[in-house]
Scaffold this motif. Structure first.
Motif, PDB file in Angstrom:
ATOM      1  N   LYS A 230     -87.234 -31.064  14.983  1.00 21.90           N
ATOM      2  CA  LYS A 230     -87.465 -31.840  16.398  1.00 21.90           C
ATOM      3  C   LYS A 230     -88.708 -32.648  15.834  1.00 21.90           C
ATOM      4  CE  LYS A 230     -85.811 -28.483  20.093  1.00 21.90           C
ATOM      5  NZ  LYS A 230     -86.281 -28.000  21.216  1.00 21.90           N
ATOM      6  N   SER A 231     -89.700 -32.447  15.338  1.00 27.16           N
ATOM      7  CA  SER A 231     -90.931 -32.949  15.245  1.00 27.16           C
ATOM      8  C   SER A 231     -90.730 -34.118  14.254  1.00 27.16           C
ATOM      9  CB  SER A 231     -92.101 -32.105  14.511  1.00 27.16           C
ATOM     10  OG  SER A 231     -91.941 -31.586  13.255  1.00 27.16           O
ATOM     11  N   CYS A 232     -89.694 -33.930  13.115  1.00 25.94           N
ATOM     12  CA  CYS A 232     -89.236 -34.970  12.389  1.00 25.94           C
ATOM     13  C   CYS A 232     -88.480 -35.990  12.898  1.00 25.94           C
ATOM     14  CB  CYS A 232     -88.632 -34.211  11.133  1.00 25.94           C
ATOM     15  SG  CYS A 232     -89.424 -33.342  10.071  1.00 25.94           S
ATOM     16  N   LYS A 233     -87.624 -35.730  13.752  1.00 20.06           N
ATOM     17  CA  LYS A 233     -86.937 -36.598  14.445  1.00 20.06           C
ATOM     18  C   LYS A 233     -87.672 -37.548  15.287  1.00 20.06           C
ATOM     19  CE  LYS A 233     -82.349 -34.300  14.777  1.00 20.06           C
ATOM     20  NZ  LYS A 233     -81.433 -33.513  15.707  1.00 20.06           N
ATOM     21  N   TYR A 234     -88.887 -37.010  16.129  1.00 28.09           N
ATOM     22  CA  TYR A 234     -89.852 -37.484  16.815  1.00 28.09           C
ATOM     23  C   TYR A 234     -90.496 -38.494  15.793  1.00 28.09           C
ATOM     24  CZ  TYR A 234     -93.907 -38.378  19.909  1.00 28.09           C
ATOM     25  OH  TYR A 234     -94.808 -39.107  20.650  1.00 28.09           O
ATOM     26  N   TYR A 235     -90.921 -38.097  14.429  1.00 23.26           N
ATOM     27  CA  TYR A 235     -91.729 -38.843  13.721  1.00 23.26           C
ATOM     28  C   TYR A 235     -90.947 -40.049  13.065  1.00 23.26           C
ATOM     29  CZ  TYR A 235     -94.567 -40.305   9.677  1.00 23.26           C
ATOM     30  OH  TYR A 235     -95.206 -40.940   8.680  1.00 23.26           O
ATOM     31  N   ILE A 236     -89.584 -40.068  13.112  1.00 22.88           N
ATOM     32  CA  ILE A 236     -88.910 -41.109  12.706  1.00 22.88           C
ATOM     33  C   ILE A 236     -88.854 -42.195  13.618  1.00 22.88           C
ATOM     34  CG2 ILE A 236     -86.516 -41.650  12.087  1.00 22.88           C
ATOM     35  CD1 ILE A 236     -86.299 -38.823  10.838  1.00 22.88           C
ATOM     36  N   ARG A 237     -88.407 -41.446  14.958  1.00 16.86           N
ATOM     37  CA  ARG A 237     -88.397 -42.614  16.175  1.00 16.86           C
ATOM     38  C   ARG A 237     -89.718 -43.544  16.487  1.00 16.86           C
ATOM     39  NH1 ARG A 237     -86.318 -38.012  18.925  1.00 16.86           N
ATOM     40  NH2 ARG A 237     -88.351 -37.800  20.314  1.00 16.86           N
ATOM     41  N   LYS A 238     -90.811 -42.667  16.014  1.00 17.41           N
ATOM     42  CA  LYS A 238     -92.136 -43.374  16.471  1.00 17.41           C
ATOM     43  C   LYS A 238     -92.438 -44.388  15.089  1.00 17.41           C
ATOM     44  CE  LYS A 238     -95.025 -42.614  19.230  1.00 17.41           C
ATOM     45  NZ  LYS A 238     -94.959 -43.017  20.550  1.00 17.41           N
ATOM     46  N   THR A 239     -92.288 -44.015  13.947  1.00 21.27           N
ATOM     47  CA  THR A 239     -92.599 -44.685  12.713  1.00 21.27           C
ATOM     48  C   THR A 239     -91.445 -45.538  12.183  1.00 21.27           C
ATOM     49  OG1 THR A 239     -91.988 -42.853  11.216  1.00 21.27           O
ATOM     50  CG2 THR A 239     -94.242 -43.158  12.345  1.00 21.27           C
ATOM     51  N   ASN A 240     -90.165 -45.128  12.377  1.00 15.67           N
ATOM     52  CA  ASN A 240     -88.858 -45.915  11.787  1.00 15.67           C
ATOM     53  C   ASN A 240     -88.924 -45.540  10.335  1.00 15.67           C
ATOM     54  OD1 ASN A 240     -86.385 -47.059  12.050  1.00 15.67           O
ATOM     55  ND2 ASN A 240     -87.194 -49.065  11.528  1.00 15.67           N
ATOM     56  N   ARG A 241     -89.569 -44.434   9.914  1.00 12.07           N
ATOM     57  CA  ARG A 241     -89.801 -44.085   8.474  1.00 12.07           C
ATOM     58  C   ARG A 241     -88.814 -43.032   8.162  1.00 12.07           C
ATOM     59  NH1 ARG A 241     -91.642 -47.433   4.953  1.00 12.07           N
ATOM     60  NH2 ARG A 241     -92.599 -46.022   3.945  1.00 12.07           N
ATOM     61  N   ARG A 242     -88.129 -43.107   6.991  1.00 14.68           N
ATOM     62  CA  ARG A 242     -87.338 -41.935   6.401  1.00 14.68           C
ATOM     63  C   ARG A 242     -88.242 -40.756   6.041  1.00 14.68           C
ATOM     64  NH1 ARG A 242     -83.997 -42.671   0.813  1.00 14.68           N
ATOM     65  NH2 ARG A 242     -86.309 -42.592  -0.045  1.00 14.68           N
ATOM     66  N   ILE A 243     -87.734 -39.676   6.152  1.00 15.68           N
ATOM     67  CA  ILE A 243     -88.522 -38.506   5.860  1.00 15.68           C
ATOM     68  C   ILE A 243     -87.679 -37.786   4.563  1.00 15.68           C
ATOM     69  CG2 ILE A 243     -88.891 -36.150   6.499  1.00 15.68           C
ATOM     70  CD1 ILE A 243     -89.741 -36.937   9.410  1.00 15.68           C
ATOM     71  N   THR A 244     -88.679 -37.371   3.677  1.00 17.70           N
ATOM     72  CA  THR A 244     -88.307 -36.671   2.388  1.00 17.70           C
ATOM     73  C   THR A 244     -88.298 -35.203   2.774  1.00 17.70           C
ATOM     74  OG1 THR A 244     -88.839 -38.347   1.023  1.00 17.70           O
ATOM     75  CG2 THR A 244     -88.437 -36.049   0.176  1.00 17.70           C
ATOM     76  N   PHE A 245     -87.187 -34.391   2.583  1.00 14.30           N
ATOM     77  CA  PHE A 245     -87.429 -32.944   2.654  1.00 14.30           C
ATOM     78  C   PHE A 245     -87.325 -32.432   1.089  1.00 14.30           C
ATOM     79  CE2 PHE A 245     -85.710 -33.864   6.799  1.00 14.30           C
ATOM     80  CZ  PHE A 245     -86.101 -33.139   7.500  1.00 14.30           C
ATOM     81  N   GLU A 246     -88.553 -31.815   0.775  1.00 10.02           N
ATOM     82  CA  GLU A 246     -88.684 -31.133  -0.314  1.00 10.02           C
ATOM     83  C   GLU A 246     -88.015 -29.705  -0.312  1.00 10.02           C
ATOM     84  OE1 GLU A 246     -92.907 -31.609  -0.275  1.00 10.02           O
ATOM     85  OE2 GLU A 246     -92.793 -33.022  -2.010  1.00 10.02           O
ATOM     86  N   TYR A 247     -87.249 -29.434  -1.623  1.00  9.19           N
ATOM     87  CA  TYR A 247     -86.363 -28.298  -1.462  1.00  9.19           C
ATOM     88  C   TYR A 247     -86.664 -27.647  -2.907  1.00  9.19           C
ATOM     89  CZ  TYR A 247     -82.749 -24.878  -0.176  1.00  9.19           C
ATOM     90  OH  TYR A 247     -82.218 -23.839   0.146  1.00  9.19           O
ATOM     91  N   SER A 248     -87.494 -26.742  -3.204  1.00  3.90           N
ATOM     92  CA  SER A 248     -87.585 -26.163  -4.376  1.00  3.90           C
ATOM     93  C   SER A 248     -86.586 -25.085  -4.544  1.00  3.90           C
ATOM     94  CB  SER A 248     -89.240 -25.323  -4.245  1.00  3.90           C
ATOM     95  OG  SER A 248     -90.209 -26.212  -4.379  1.00  3.90           O
ATOM     96  N   LEU A 249     -85.752 -25.100  -5.674  1.00  5.08           N
ATOM     97  CA  LEU A 249     -84.875 -24.407  -5.772  1.00  5.08           C
ATOM     98  C   LEU A 249     -85.073 -23.126  -6.684  1.00  5.08           C
ATOM     99  CD1 LEU A 249     -82.093 -26.889  -6.751  1.00  5.08           C
ATOM    100  CD2 LEU A 249     -81.892 -25.262  -5.053  1.00  5.08           C
ATOM    101  N   ILE A 250     -84.875 -21.806  -6.154  1.00  6.47           N
ATOM    102  CA  ILE A 250     -85.455 -20.554  -6.744  1.00  6.47           C
ATOM    103  C   ILE A 250     -84.204 -19.872  -6.916  1.00  6.47           C
ATOM    104  CG2 ILE A 250     -86.842 -18.834  -6.172  1.00  6.47           C
ATOM    105  CD1 ILE A 250     -88.313 -20.235  -4.227  1.00  6.47           C
ATOM    106  N   LYS A 251     -84.013 -19.369  -8.146  1.00  8.84           N
ATOM    107  CA  LYS A 251     -82.988 -18.627  -8.699  1.00  8.84           C
ATOM    108  C   LYS A 251     -82.668 -17.402  -7.733  1.00  8.84           C
ATOM    109  CE  LYS A 251     -80.982 -16.417 -12.790  1.00  8.84           C
ATOM    110  NZ  LYS A 251     -81.114 -16.115 -14.231  1.00  8.84           N
TER     111      LYS A 251
END
Length: 343
Positions: free
Chosen positions: A242-263
């Protein structure tokens, strides 16, 4: 140390001019001194176009603000250099410089240690010592730039510490690094990485600073994410989205989601399926990061087959995704590793 004295490296150019007026000097001297600060000087006597009387007055009322390179390691595998900095109070922090073609990206630390508790990160093992002041974050770049003899073009706030846990100093740093006659690094060349402090994401969105925001996600499931990242007990994935969607609406900037892959922890088909459901329709990019093992934890990197399978599933459903190459692994490249060994 510098109690009661103004740290010049913590001032914008206009603030520098105002400070000079406050101590009874001409305003134009502020621009001259500001210029010297960004040449990486260590002593007022290096300001050879400033009268001695003014240099003495500056010494009385201010300090320049310097941290010191205590150790530098250079990777034999790639153009990565890792720096340990000694702060004025004896604390140690680390930064990384990465060279790609004509670009130099510096990963800066934001705190001495960290209190977020992410289990795959060495920075947080001993907890948080203190926040870095804005000028201490800034000086990591100034010192590296001078050492390399090359202009730093990009910044990632992904080193030790949580930038949004050091909110005011992070904002101050963003202001300083933007200064036209200083480092002049534009907001679009800066990435701030957070483990997901939802309240601060809303505050940052309202400021509409056009930086790149990266969210450490690491699992699409709340229970699994809480095992990896204790901060997830306070903020659910739904809250973060929800906060990310708000951030995108306010800034029109793409968000990166970092996903550390753990075996064996978050690299299964079940996780990739749920991640697609979670991110579908969001202006985002997924950065898959095969985990960089640290001695103090049992986590392992998945094999290449699992990494590619995870990426291909996201590709199939049009979720923009890349696999981030591990850099500097031969010089303790993972966040906090070198500092902890050195201590």
């Amino acid at each position: 140390m510098y109690k009661g004295k103004v740290v010049l490296k913590n001032l914008t150019e206009e603030e520098m001019k105002d400070f000079l007026v406050e101590i009874g000097e001409k305003k134009f001297r502020g621009s001259q001194i500001f210029s010297w600060i960004y040449k990486g000087i260590r002593d007022f006597d290096e300001m050879n176009n400033i009268p001695k009387s003014l240099r003495e007055k500056l010494s009385k009322y201010s300090i320049i603000g310097n941290i010191d390179i205590d150790l530098k390691l250079e990777s034999k595998m790639d153009n990565t250099k890792k720096y340990l900095f000694l702060l004025n109070d004896g604390s140690i922090i680390e930064s990384v410089a990465m060279e790609y073609d004509n670009r130099v990206t510096v990963c800066v630390s934001n705190q001495v240690g960290c209190r977020m508790g992410c289990r795959f990160c060495a920075s947080t093992i001993d907890g948080l010592d203190r926040n870095l002041e804005a000028w201490e974050i800034l000086d990591q770049i100034i010192k590296i730039q001078k050492d390399l003899g090359k202009r730093v073009s990009n910044i990632v706030m992904m080193g030790s510490g949580e930038p949004l846990d050091n909110f005011n100093n992070s904002l101050r740093f963003l202001k300083l690094v933007n200064e036209e006659n200083g480092l002049n690094i534009g907001n679009r060349h800066i990435t701030l990485s957070t483990c997901g402090l939802v309240d601060r994401i809303y505050e940052l969105a309202d400021l509409q600073i056009p930086i790149n925001l990266a969210i450490s996600l690491h699992s699409p499931f709340d229970d699994r994410r809480q095992e990896i990242m204790p901060v997830a007990k306070k903020y659910s994935i739904n809250d973060i989205i929800k906060s990310c969607k708000y951030y995108i609406r306010k800034t029109n900037r793409r968000i990166t989601f970092e996903y550390s892959l753990i075996k064996g922890t978050n690299d299964s088909e079940k996780e990739s399926e749920e991640l697609v459901k979670l991110l579908k329709g969001i202006l985002c990019h997924v950065n898959l990061i095969p985990i960089n093992p640290i001695e103090e934890r049992e986590f392992e990197k998945p094999n290449t087959e699992y990494i590619n399978k995870f990426k291909n599933y996201l590709d199939k459903y049009n979720i923009p995704v890349t696999i981030r190459n591990s850099m500097g692994s031969d010089i303790s490249g993972a966040c906090g590793q070198l500092r902890r060994k050195y201590k």
